[in-house]
Design an enzyme around this catalytic site. Structure first.
Site, PDB file in Angstrom:
ATOM      1  N   LYS A  78      34.735  42.198  36.902  1.00 52.00           N
ATOM      2  CA  LYS A  78      33.758  41.237  36.210  1.00 52.00           C
ATOM      3  C   LYS A  78      32.296  41.446  36.169  1.00 52.00           C
ATOM      4  O   LYS A  78      31.883  42.082  36.993  1.00 52.00           O
ATOM      5  CB  LYS A  78      33.903  39.962  37.048  1.00 52.00           C
ATOM      6  CG  LYS A  78      33.180  38.809  36.358  1.00 52.00           C
ATOM      7  CD  LYS A  78      33.703  38.324  35.036  1.00 52.00           C
ATOM      8  CE  LYS A  78      32.941  37.359  34.554  1.00 52.00           C
ATOM      9  NZ  LYS A  78      33.515  37.074  32.997  1.00 52.00           N
ATOM     10  N   ASP A 119      39.816  44.514  38.054  1.00 52.29           N
ATOM     11  CA  ASP A 119      40.803  44.361  37.065  1.00 52.29           C
ATOM     12  C   ASP A 119      41.609  45.669  36.460  1.00 52.29           C
ATOM     13  O   ASP A 119      42.581  45.736  35.949  1.00 52.29           O
ATOM     14  CB  ASP A 119      40.154  43.704  35.783  1.00 52.29           C
ATOM     15  CG  ASP A 119      39.806  42.338  36.168  1.00 52.29           C
ATOM     16  OD1 ASP A 119      40.706  41.585  35.816  1.00 52.29           O
ATOM     17  OD2 ASP A 119      38.684  41.859  36.554  1.00 52.29           O
ATOM     18  N   ARG A 143      43.744  33.334  35.478  1.00 52.00           N
ATOM     19  CA  ARG A 143      42.982  34.697  35.243  1.00 52.00           C
ATOM     20  C   ARG A 143      43.078  35.105  36.945  1.00 52.00           C
ATOM     21  O   ARG A 143      43.735  34.745  37.535  1.00 52.00           O
ATOM     22  CB  ARG A 143      41.599  34.347  35.122  1.00 52.00           C
ATOM     23  CG  ARG A 143      41.002  33.139  35.917  1.00 52.00           C
ATOM     24  CD  ARG A 143      39.597  33.403  36.375  1.00 52.00           C
ATOM     25  NE  ARG A 143      39.188  34.528  36.968  1.00 52.00           N
ATOM     26  CZ  ARG A 143      39.651  34.225  38.487  1.00 52.00           C
ATOM     27  NH1 ARG A 143      40.048  33.394  38.979  1.00 52.00           N
ATOM     28  NH2 ARG A 143      39.226  35.490  39.108  1.00 52.00           N
ATOM     29  N   GLY A 144      42.478  36.534  37.023  1.00 49.93           N
ATOM     30  CA  GLY A 144      42.854  37.294  37.892  1.00 49.93           C
ATOM     31  C   GLY A 144      43.778  38.226  37.787  1.00 49.93           C
ATOM     32  O   GLY A 144      44.929  37.881  37.475  1.00 49.93           O
TER      33      GLY A 144
END
Length: 320
Positions: free
Chosen positions: A237, A226, A44-45
């Site tokens: 997030k 993101d 993720r990221g």
């Protein structure tokens, strides 16, 4: 150690669901393995997802060589595995454009995506640390959200990379890491990375952030993204928006650090972004729940956006 890389014909990742209890390396040999790892947040990221998308196309090319329909479907599964983060689709699309030239060309492009993200992390660390010192002085007390370190990238990181650079320079006061609901990326991953770096930190529940700002315990909020829309709205997030409101009320800077590859000029604003909603079971047991994975911070709450190429001071009317 790299968060994600191509090793012996497979994608090798650090399994982020195993941390902080154990450091586990997984090898993903199929598109199905990769999609599961993305959706379960084992990888993720935003920067890491861009690399995952590119290497995923290489996996698809190996797995479905000679079957154009299956290959096309596999690439689609990769690009849509998490719809909100723009880097995943961009990395996959870059690599997919080389499919007519064969696997070696696809891998070369995926390697380029990886190497660009590594270079971007180094540039963001420098620019971000410079800006935070300018805004807060030589002993900044910062609050972070989610995880934006090396685990979210390949090495280095985005916002947390800038925090680590402040520490290296001796210009960091302390860090408050929001635990980050529902999967505790802050309490598990950011805390683990800060511990590894020997940085003084405390973990706080997400909802405590604005209160701690109001009590004068935070000099700046610094976090990642993101997707950054054309008007400067920032998708990150869930919980980010509340921190932005708290920062505005407390009169402290709210700084977004993200690679240029996260800027999506083709999306006008946050209202145009598809927000991923996850299974309500992640936050409740047997009762109805709403579980957005991301929220949108309006651009007028953002002090500055730092990328590997530039610093955009939205508080001064500059445009993305």
């Amino acid at each position: 150690m790299r968060t994600i890389d191509w090793v012996d014909g497979t994608i090798e990742i650090i399994d982020q669901t195993a941390l902080p209890g154990r450091l586990e390396v997984r090898r993903l040999a199929t598109v199905e393995d990769l999609v599961d790892a993305i959706q379960s947040l084992a990888v993720r990221g935003a920067p890491a997802l861009g690399v995952a998308g590119a290497y995923g196309v290489a996996l698809a090319a190996k797995q479905h060589s000679g079957d154009a329909d299956l290959l096309r479907a596999a690439v689609h599964r990769i690009t849509t595995a998490r719809p909100t983060a723009v880097n995943l689709a961009r990395g996959a699309e870059r690599a997919a454009a080389l499919l007519p030239l064969g696997l070696d060309a696809v891998l070369a492009e995926a390697d380029a995506v990886r190497d660009e993200e590594i270079a971007a992390s180094a540039a963001m660390a420098t620019r971000g640390a410079d800006l935070l010192t300018e805004l807060c002085g030589p002993a900044a007390r910062v609050l972070t959200h989610c995880n934006t370190g090396a685990l979210a990238a390949v090495v280095g990181g985005t916002a947390l990379g800038a925090v680590v650079e402040l520490h290296r320079r001796g210009h960091l006061g302390s860090v408050i890491a929001s635990e980050t609901r529902p999967l505790l990326q802050g309490a598990r991953l950011t805390a683990w990375e800060l511990s590894q770096a020997g940085i003084d930190f405390r973990v706080a529940v997400d909802s405590a952030g604005p209160f701690l700002m109001a009590r004068g315990q935070v000099d700046a909020v610094v976090l990642g993204a993101d997707r950054i829309c054309g008007n400067g709205d920032t998708v990150n997030k869930v919980g980010t928006y509340a921190h932005a409101l708290g920062a505005r009320r407390a009169g402290i800077p709210f700084v977004v650090v993200a690679p240029e590859s996260t800027v999506d000029a083709g999306t006008a604003g946050g209202a145009d972004v598809e927000i991923e909603y996850r299974d309500g079971a992640e936050v409740s047991a047997g009762v109805p729940a709403v579980n957005p994975a991301f929220d949108v911070t309006p651009h007028d709450l953002v002090t500055a956006i730092v990328t590997d190429r530039r610093v955009v001071r939205l508080d001064r009317g500059e445009r993305v």
